[in-house]
Design an enzyme around this catalytic site. Sequence first.
Site, PDB file in Angstrom:
ATOM      1  N   ARG A  46       0.810  -1.223   0.000  1.00 52.14           N
ATOM      2  CA  ARG A  46       0.000   0.000   0.000  1.00 52.14           C
ATOM      3  C   ARG A  46       0.844   1.275   0.000  1.00 52.14           C
ATOM      4  O   ARG A  46       0.293   2.380  -0.018  1.00 52.14           O
ATOM      5  CB  ARG A  46      -0.967  -0.016   1.180  1.00 52.14           C
ATOM      6  CG  ARG A  46      -2.066  -1.053   0.978  1.00 52.14           C
ATOM      7  CD  ARG A  46      -3.214  -0.983   1.973  1.00 52.14           C
ATOM      8  NE  ARG A  46      -3.115   0.014   2.998  1.00 52.14           N
ATOM      9  CZ  ARG A  46      -3.040  -0.238   4.319  1.00 52.14           C
ATOM     10  NH1 ARG A  46      -3.055  -1.475   4.755  1.00 52.14           N
ATOM     11  NH2 ARG A  46      -2.967   0.742   5.185  1.00 52.14           N
ATOM     12  N   ASN A  47       2.167   1.147   0.026  1.00 57.05           N
ATOM     13  CA  ASN A  47       3.007   2.332  -0.069  1.00 57.05           C
ATOM     14  C   ASN A  47       2.948   2.822  -1.514  1.00 57.05           C
ATOM     15  O   ASN A  47       3.078   2.044  -2.450  1.00 57.05           O
ATOM     16  CB  ASN A  47       4.447   2.012   0.336  1.00 57.05           C
ATOM     17  CG  ASN A  47       5.269   3.269   0.518  1.00 57.05           C
ATOM     18  OD1 ASN A  47       5.448   4.048  -0.413  1.00 57.05           O
ATOM     19  ND2 ASN A  47       5.773   3.462   1.721  1.00 57.05           N
ATOM     20  N   SER A  48       2.761   4.100  -1.705  1.00 58.07           N
ATOM     21  CA  SER A  48       2.564   4.637  -3.053  1.00 58.07           C
ATOM     22  C   SER A  48       3.848   5.117  -3.728  1.00 58.07           C
ATOM     23  O   SER A  48       3.803   5.689  -4.818  1.00 58.07           O
ATOM     24  CB  SER A  48       1.524   5.760  -3.025  1.00 58.07           C
ATOM     25  OG  SER A  48       1.866   6.748  -2.101  1.00 58.07           O
ATOM     26  N   PHE A  49       5.019   4.841  -3.123  1.00 53.82           N
ATOM     27  CA  PHE A  49       6.278   5.320  -3.708  1.00 53.82           C
ATOM     28  C   PHE A  49       6.465   4.861  -5.151  1.00 53.82           C
ATOM     29  O   PHE A  49       6.721   5.672  -6.044  1.00 53.82           O
ATOM     30  CB  PHE A  49       7.480   4.876  -2.871  1.00 53.82           C
ATOM     31  CG  PHE A  49       8.790   5.303  -3.470  1.00 53.82           C
ATOM     32  CD1 PHE A  49       9.246   6.597  -3.296  1.00 53.82           C
ATOM     33  CD2 PHE A  49       9.548   4.434  -4.238  1.00 53.82           C
ATOM     34  CE1 PHE A  49      10.440   7.017  -3.870  1.00 53.82           C
ATOM     35  CE2 PHE A  49      10.738   4.836  -4.819  1.00 53.82           C
ATOM     36  CZ  PHE A  49      11.185   6.130  -4.630  1.00 53.82           C
TER      37      PHE A  49
ATOM     38  N   THR B  80       4.910   8.739   1.347  1.00 54.01           N
ATOM     39  CA  THR B  80       4.196   7.785   0.504  1.00 54.01           C
ATOM     40  C   THR B  80       3.644   6.621   1.310  1.00 54.01           C
ATOM     41  O   THR B  80       2.963   5.756   0.775  1.00 54.01           O
ATOM     42  CB  THR B  80       5.117   7.248  -0.612  1.00 54.01           C
ATOM     43  OG1 THR B  80       6.242   6.596  -0.014  1.00 54.01           O
ATOM     44  CG2 THR B  80       5.571   8.369  -1.533  1.00 54.01           C
TER      45      THR B  80
END
Length: 171
Positions: A39-42, A146
Amino acid sequence: MNNISCFAPIADGHARILVLGSMPGVESLRQQQYYAHARNSFWFIMGQLLNFDETLAYDKRAANLGSKYVALWDVLNSCIRKGSLDSAIDNASIQPNDFNGFFTSHPQIRDVFFNGQKASQVYHKQVLPLLADSFGHIEYHQLPSTSPAMAALSKQQKLLKWRIIVDKLGI
């Protein structure tokens, strides 16, 4: 609480910008990959900004950063932390990375982007006062984290804020 250490930087001698996190989270440490939490958007953000597929294998995503003059690292070399949250870092245990050495090896870096508040706070408190005067030309920019823990902004809202990287790269 666990004593944890960062990864080696993803960087080559041509890097013009450096993105700095604080310390890899539990899932990233488990997978030995920057920003491995699903779920990290990096990687979504970097894929959008630098025009690559965020679902590529990790080594290919890392190579795409380098091909666009982007380096990636963490402010902290080591610390004690329970779990993944920056708020769980034992501040007394923080050991920052060697940025004098890093910037000497990467002389084209002109901009540093902090992925979240903790990275910026630690850098400004523990790194900047010890940084050689020869690196005074570097500009600093704090961006929204992020991390999925930073839920105040959507992925799209974060992407808009992160667009400054494209401007600085001139792409």
